[in-house]
Design a protein around this motif. Structure first.
Motif, PDB file in Angstrom:
ATOM      1  N   GLY A 152      36.500  38.567  37.993  1.00  0.00           N
ATOM      2  CA  GLY A 152      37.571  37.885  38.843  1.00  0.00           C
ATOM      3  C   GLY A 152      36.753  36.781  39.498  1.00  0.00           C
ATOM      4  O   GLY A 152      35.691  36.715  39.376  1.00  0.00           O
ATOM      5  N   THR A 178      37.049  34.967  43.793  1.00  0.00           N
ATOM      6  CA  THR A 178      37.719  34.934  45.190  1.00  0.00           C
ATOM      7  C   THR A 178      36.941  33.932  45.997  1.00  0.00           C
ATOM      8  O   THR A 178      35.704  33.608  45.917  1.00  0.00           O
ATOM      9  CB  THR A 178      37.632  36.353  45.693  1.00  0.00           C
ATOM     10  OG1 THR A 178      38.169  36.568  46.865  1.00  0.00           O
ATOM     11  CG2 THR A 178      36.090  36.699  46.010  1.00  0.00           C
ATOM     12  N   ASP A 218      41.653  33.350  48.708  1.00  0.00           N
ATOM     13  CA  ASP A 218      42.499  33.384  47.334  1.00  0.00           C
ATOM     14  C   ASP A 218      41.506  34.145  46.713  1.00  0.00           C
ATOM     15  O   ASP A 218      40.349  34.811  46.956  1.00  0.00           O
ATOM     16  CB  ASP A 218      42.051  32.102  46.586  1.00  0.00           C
ATOM     17  CG  ASP A 218      42.918  30.982  47.332  1.00  0.00           C
ATOM     18  OD1 ASP A 218      44.150  30.826  46.798  1.00  0.00           O
ATOM     19  OD2 ASP A 218      42.298  30.160  48.116  1.00  0.00           O
ATOM     20  N   GLU A 277      41.687  36.853  42.620  1.00  0.00           N
ATOM     21  CA  GLU A 277      42.010  36.859  41.220  1.00  0.00           C
ATOM     22  C   GLU A 277      41.202  37.846  40.627  1.00  0.00           C
ATOM     23  O   GLU A 277      40.093  37.767  40.549  1.00  0.00           O
ATOM     24  CB  GLU A 277      42.126  35.812  40.522  1.00  0.00           C
ATOM     25  CG  GLU A 277      42.631  36.010  39.032  1.00  0.00           C
ATOM     26  CD  GLU A 277      42.705  34.623  38.377  1.00  0.00           C
ATOM     27  OE1 GLU A 277      43.662  34.461  37.413  1.00  0.00           O
ATOM     28  OE2 GLU A 277      42.558  33.492  38.825  1.00  0.00           O
ATOM     29  N   TYR A 332      40.668  40.970  37.224  1.00  0.00           N
ATOM     30  CA  TYR A 332      41.322  41.544  35.886  1.00  0.00           C
ATOM     31  C   TYR A 332      40.640  42.848  35.917  1.00  0.00           C
ATOM     32  O   TYR A 332      39.296  43.104  35.942  1.00  0.00           O
ATOM     33  CB  TYR A 332      40.651  40.612  34.981  1.00  0.00           C
ATOM     34  CG  TYR A 332      41.511  39.136  35.077  1.00  0.00           C
ATOM     35  CD1 TYR A 332      42.745  39.146  34.131  1.00  0.00           C
ATOM     36  CD2 TYR A 332      41.130  38.314  35.638  1.00  0.00           C
ATOM     37  CE1 TYR A 332      43.297  37.959  34.240  1.00  0.00           C
ATOM     38  CE2 TYR A 332      41.777  37.138  35.679  1.00  0.00           C
ATOM     39  CZ  TYR A 332      42.836  36.794  34.924  1.00  0.00           C
ATOM     40  OH  TYR A 332      43.562  35.586  35.061  1.00  0.00           O
ATOM     41  N   ARG A 365      46.163  41.695  35.632  1.00  0.00           N
ATOM     42  CA  ARG A 365      45.627  40.782  36.723  1.00  0.00           C
ATOM     43  C   ARG A 365      46.293  40.908  38.123  1.00  0.00           C
ATOM     44  O   ARG A 365      47.605  40.908  38.268  1.00  0.00           O
ATOM     45  CB  ARG A 365      46.032  39.323  36.173  1.00  0.00           C
ATOM     46  CG  ARG A 365      45.441  38.172  37.375  1.00  0.00           C
ATOM     47  CD  ARG A 365      45.871  36.830  36.739  1.00  0.00           C
ATOM     48  NE  ARG A 365      47.657  36.649  36.462  1.00  0.00           N
ATOM     49  CZ  ARG A 365      47.805  36.131  35.458  1.00  0.00           C
ATOM     50  NH1 ARG A 365      47.061  35.739  34.335  1.00  0.00           N
ATOM     51  NH2 ARG A 365      48.977  35.895  35.218  1.00  0.00           N
ATOM     52  N   GLN A 366      45.551  41.046  39.207  1.00  0.00           N
ATOM     53  CA  GLN A 366      46.167  41.135  40.423  1.00  0.00           C
ATOM     54  C   GLN A 366      45.620  39.837  41.159  1.00  0.00           C
ATOM     55  O   GLN A 366      44.409  39.401  41.346  1.00  0.00           O
ATOM     56  CB  GLN A 366      45.549  42.437  41.195  1.00  0.00           C
ATOM     57  CG  GLN A 366      46.185  43.605  40.548  1.00  0.00           C
ATOM     58  CD  GLN A 366      45.424  44.893  41.022  1.00  0.00           C
ATOM     59  OE1 GLN A 366      43.865  44.955  41.005  1.00  0.00           O
ATOM     60  NE2 GLN A 366      45.984  46.054  41.338  1.00  0.00           N
ATOM     61  N   LYS A 367      46.572  39.165  41.883  1.00  0.00           N
ATOM     62  CA  LYS A 367      46.340  37.550  42.146  1.00  0.00           C
ATOM     63  C   LYS A 367      47.195  37.347  43.516  1.00  0.00           C
ATOM     64  O   LYS A 367      48.232  37.803  43.638  1.00  0.00           O
ATOM     65  CB  LYS A 367      46.507  36.743  41.126  1.00  0.00           C
ATOM     66  CG  LYS A 367      46.344  35.456  41.570  1.00  0.00           C
ATOM     67  CD  LYS A 367      46.526  34.396  40.292  1.00  0.00           C
ATOM     68  CE  LYS A 367      46.111  32.906  40.548  1.00  0.00           C
ATOM     69  NZ  LYS A 367      46.303  31.986  39.348  1.00  0.00           N
ATOM     70  N   GLU A 368      46.482  36.447  44.492  1.00  0.00           N
ATOM     71  CA  GLU A 368      47.387  36.211  45.551  1.00  0.00           C
ATOM     72  C   GLU A 368      46.446  35.281  46.366  1.00  0.00           C
ATOM     73  O   GLU A 368      45.430  34.799  46.002  1.00  0.00           O
ATOM     74  CB  GLU A 368      47.353  37.420  46.432  1.00  0.00           C
ATOM     75  CG  GLU A 368      46.079  37.830  47.268  1.00  0.00           C
ATOM     76  CD  GLU A 368      46.204  38.512  48.571  1.00  0.00           C
ATOM     77  OE1 GLU A 368      46.328  37.909  49.571  1.00  0.00           O
ATOM     78  OE2 GLU A 368      46.561  39.697  48.489  1.00  0.00           O
ATOM     79  N   SER A 369      47.362  34.142  47.042  1.00  0.00           N
ATOM     80  CA  SER A 369      46.767  33.390  47.854  1.00  0.00           C
ATOM     81  C   SER A 369      47.343  33.693  49.250  1.00  0.00           C
ATOM     82  O   SER A 369      48.399  33.835  49.412  1.00  0.00           O
ATOM     83  CB  SER A 369      47.279  31.961  47.474  1.00  0.00           C
ATOM     84  OG  SER A 369      46.632  30.789  48.333  1.00  0.00           O
ATOM     85  N   ARG A 382      42.044  38.162  29.800  1.00  0.00           N
ATOM     86  CA  ARG A 382      42.056  37.310  30.947  1.00  0.00           C
ATOM     87  C   ARG A 382      42.494  35.830  30.766  1.00  0.00           C
ATOM     88  O   ARG A 382      42.129  34.855  31.224  1.00  0.00           O
ATOM     89  CB  ARG A 382      40.770  36.984  31.512  1.00  0.00           C
ATOM     90  CG  ARG A 382      40.159  38.384  32.262  1.00  0.00           C
ATOM     91  CD  ARG A 382      38.630  38.325  32.484  1.00  0.00           C
ATOM     92  NE  ARG A 382      38.217  37.317  33.488  1.00  0.00           N
ATOM     93  CZ  ARG A 382      37.102  37.142  34.201  1.00  0.00           C
ATOM     94  NH1 ARG A 382      36.379  38.039  33.800  1.00  0.00           N
ATOM     95  NH2 ARG A 382      36.892  36.241  35.125  1.00  0.00           N
TER      96      ARG A 382
END
Length: 746
Positions: free
Chosen positions: A341, A343, A371, A373, A375, A392-396, A441
């Motif tokens: 990932g 970050t 931020d 992201e 995997y 996938r775990q993702k955020e902003s 990914r």
């Protein structure tokens, strides 16, 4: 009866008719004139004492106009100061010295009375990494299981806290925990903190502190960074597994401005590492930090800091025991080595402290841009036999916050009143909070969850301390208001938009009794709440949004003799409801009522002027309520842990430590049919420090123990298996790992 009442009234009148002398002062560092908070100020031969506030001030009341003050603080020379009827505020300058446990007194008025332990640890124990920073808290264990860049899994007081669901973590009062995070509630990534910048650690266990709310069920930890640099430094590190690090800490204003109570510095920290795994981790991390601290007018202090952190890595993830035992892969192999990932986090914080009336007001503002992201693949080919189960775990995210606190001390005859009133707001806006099924990914196969999280926490607290000399009574109450809002961006009308709100009151009552100058008893009690995830709150239509946590500690902190510091406590914590975030499914599951009971023991012993020993032992009995006996275990809850070691700091410049950490076998599921294996690991460090340079050598896992760092009971399926298998999956702990360092001071 009437005569008795008259006699009592006369005695009461006589007691409060004695002349009480108020002694006011400020304590500063003799070298820099910087105020020193947390200094113990006591009256000689009495149990009466107090600690200085954040700006180094104290007020102490005596029945006599002629007394002797004993002023002590870890790392400074203890002073005895004769006082003869003072009329003005006095200034006391302390000279820095080597750590001496004999300086510590245990009868201060601070309810978080474990600060004496943390002062010793911060001054003595070396920290090699951000992970070592968390291990400073007695009884706290961590585990890394995704390539070094992911936040650590945390264990404390019988909790598998995951990445922060039940412990509040802050740096300089700024939150580290992420609410409703893409990877799970409370995710606390502390890798943006450079360990060499830490000047103090404030921690407390249990829900007993009114200025700590969300996540603070098992406890809280606040890491406080340096306000000034003693000297600038450039440091280089190199070690096994292609490990390299460069650190620079530069003083910007110099000693002249420091005498004017102005300081500023910057630091740059870069690390890269491949790790011991067969597939290189390719770990890279950059930390940049800057801080200004100074007096901007005759009354007001300003602290301003900003930082930027970015990291990326590859990971081998958790592997099943059967794959290793069959020879399919080695202990450091992988089933899916495309995990990993990236970050980043940018922080800005400003703190203003100024006198107001008879007290001091602090106003703190902070902002974070974050931020993330990640995997992961926990089940391999369980659900998708062709492409695999990678997610996938993702955020902003943007975080806005404000905190204000007003503290004032009153005196009425022989009783002092310390009143603190505070409040604030934290607002999180997480955009495109995502859970998706992916391949290598690169390819997105399915979006499972996608939405926006908006969560606001408005809080207010009142904390009062009544100090009767030997007896301190501390009632307090906290109010938390939460508003949760979730907007789904997928075609799911039932979850398109939802919001909930909740108000929670948390009363606290703590009592401290100073039997003698070196013996203090305490009873802590309070109500808190278990943190909750916005997605779970909205999808469950507000059912049990903030379940209560009821806790109590009874213990003592004492010095049986001058060089030994002891803390022992028995405690209990009852939870109305706990939650488990199932990351690969995006589901928050309630797990029922629980109760935990335990005993904590901490020892700090100064064997000689240069040799120190520390020992922490923690036992917990953790069970689910309402389940049949034998099926009521709490998975991964540690029941017996111990941390300790020897630290030496010789005047010749040779210093270092030999340390161990031990965790006993523990249940990995509810009926204890699967066991997470315990371990005993030893680390060592040796340095040679002179005025202008330091040479160091550190070794992790000195005995090359084969141990499992993170462990989970998981159902998974390998590519060629016809049926899934449920068993222990683990991330192997590091083997023997050595690295050297060279630092230059200027």
């Amino acid at each position: 009866m009437k005569n008795i009442l008259c006699l009592l009234c006369c005695l009461f009148y006589c007691y409060f008719s004695f002349a009480h002398i108020a002694i006011k002062g400020k304590i500063v560092d003799s070298r820099t004139d910087e105020p020193i908070p947390g200094v113990n100020v006591t009256i000689k031969n009495l149990s009466q004492g107090i600690t200085t506030d954040l700006e180094g001030y104290f007020t102490l009341v005596s029945d006599s106009a002629s007394i002797t003050l004993i002023v002590s603080h870890i790392g400074f020379e203890t002073q005895e100061i004769a006082i003869e009827a003072p009329t003005d505020e006095i200034t006391i300058r302390l000279r820095s010295l080597a750590v001496n446990i004999g300086q510590i007194t245990v009868n201060g008025s601070d309810v978080s009375n474990l600060k004496s332990i943390s002062k010793v640890d911060v001054n003595l124990r070396p920290t090699n990494s951000s992970q070592d920073v968390l291990r400073m808290v007695p009884g706290l264990f961590i585990a890394q299981h995704a390539g070094g860049g992911k936040a650590e899994q945390i264990f404390l007081r019988g909790f598998d806290i995951d990445h922060g669901t039940d412990i509040e973590i802050t740096t300089d009062g700024m939150p580290v925990n992420m609410v409703s995070h893409a990877h799970g509630q409370g995710y606390a990534d502390l890798h943006f903190l450079t360990p060499e910048l830490i000047r103090a650690i404030d921690f407390g266990k249990g829900p007993y502190y009114a200025n700590h709310g969300n996540f603070a069920t098992a406890g809280y930890v606040d890491f406080q960074t340096l306000n000034t640099l003693d000297k600038s430094m450039v440091k280089m590190e190199a070690g096994m597994f292609d490990t390299y690090r460069m650190l620079a800490m530069i003083d910007l204003l110099g000693k002249t401005k420091l005498r004017d109570e102005q300081s500023a510095y910057v630091s740059f920290d870069y690390k890269m590492m491949d790790g011991a795994f067969e597939s290189p981790q390719n770990f890279n991390r950059v930390n940049v930090f800057g801080k200004y601290h100074g007096r901007i007018n005759s009354k007001t202090f300003l602290t301003f800091q900003s930082s930027y952190f970015t990291s990326k890595w590859d990971a081998s993830g958790q592997i099943p025991i059967r794959a290793v035992e069959s020879g399919r892969i080695g202990r450091f192999g992988a089933i899916d080595d495309t995990e990993g990932g990236q970050t980043s986090r940018a922080n800005v914080m400003a703190l203003l402290a100024t006198p107001l009336g008879k007290g001091t007001i602090q106003n703190q503002f902070y902002y974070s841009k974050y931020d993330f992201e990640l995997y992961s693949n926990f089940t391999f080919f369980l659900d998708d036999s062709l492409n695999g189960d990678q997610i996938r775990q993702k955020e902003s995210r943007n975080i806005f916050g404000y905190k204000s606190q007003y503290a004032v001390k009153h005196q009425r005859e022989s009783i002092s009143f310390n009143t603190t009133v505070g409040g604030g707001l934290r607002y999180d806006a997480s955009y495109d909070n995502e859970l998706s099924h992916t391949k290598n990914r690169v390819e997105t196969l399915e979006q499972i969850q996608l939405g926006d999280v908006d969560e606001a926490n408005l809080f207010l607290f009142v904390n009062e301390e009544f100090n009767f000399g030997k007896l301190i009574i501390n009632p307090a109450v906290r109010l938390d208001y939460f508003r949760f809002e979730y907007l789904s961006r997928l075609n799911q009308p039932e979850n398109k938009r939802g919001s909930e709100q909740k108000l929670f009151a948390s009363p606290k009552l703590n009592v401290l009794y100073n039997i003698r100058p070196n013996v203090q008893l305490y009873l802590k009690s309070g109500i808190g709440f278990h943190s909750n995830d916005t997605r779970g709150v909205v999808m469950q239509n507000g059912n049990k949004i903030l379940p209560a946590a009821y806790g109590s500690d009874f213990g003592t902190i004492l010095k049986p003799f001058n060089k030994l510091l002891v803390n022992v406590a028995g405690w209990v914590l009852y939870m109305e409801q706990e939650f488990v975030y199932v990351g690969d499914a995006g589901i928050v599951e309630p797990s029922g009522k629980t109760i935990r009971k335990g005993v904590d023991l901490s020892l700090r012993y100064q064997i000689t002027d240069w040799l120190y020993a520390d020992f922490d032992l923690n036992y917990t009995h953790a069970r689910a309520i309402g389940e049949e006996s034998g099926e009521d275990y709490i998975p991964l809850a540690p029941d017996l842990t111990s941390i300790g070691g020897l630290t030496f700091k010789h005047k010749s410049g040779i210093n270092g430590s030999l340390r161990y950490r031990y965790i006993k076998d523990r249940p990995a599921n509810e009926d204890n049919s699967v066991t997470a294996k315990g371990y005993l690991v030893m680390d060592a460090q040796l340095n040679y420090t002179r005025k202008k340079f330091e040479i160091g050598l550190s070794v992790e896992n000195l005995l090359n123990t084969e141990w499992n760092e993170a462990q989970f009971d998981t159902e998974s399926r390998l590519r060629d298996e016809p049926e899934p298998v449920s068993e222990l999956h683990f991330t192997p702990g590091f083997p023997f790992f050595m690295r050297g360092s060279l630092a230059y001071f200027f």
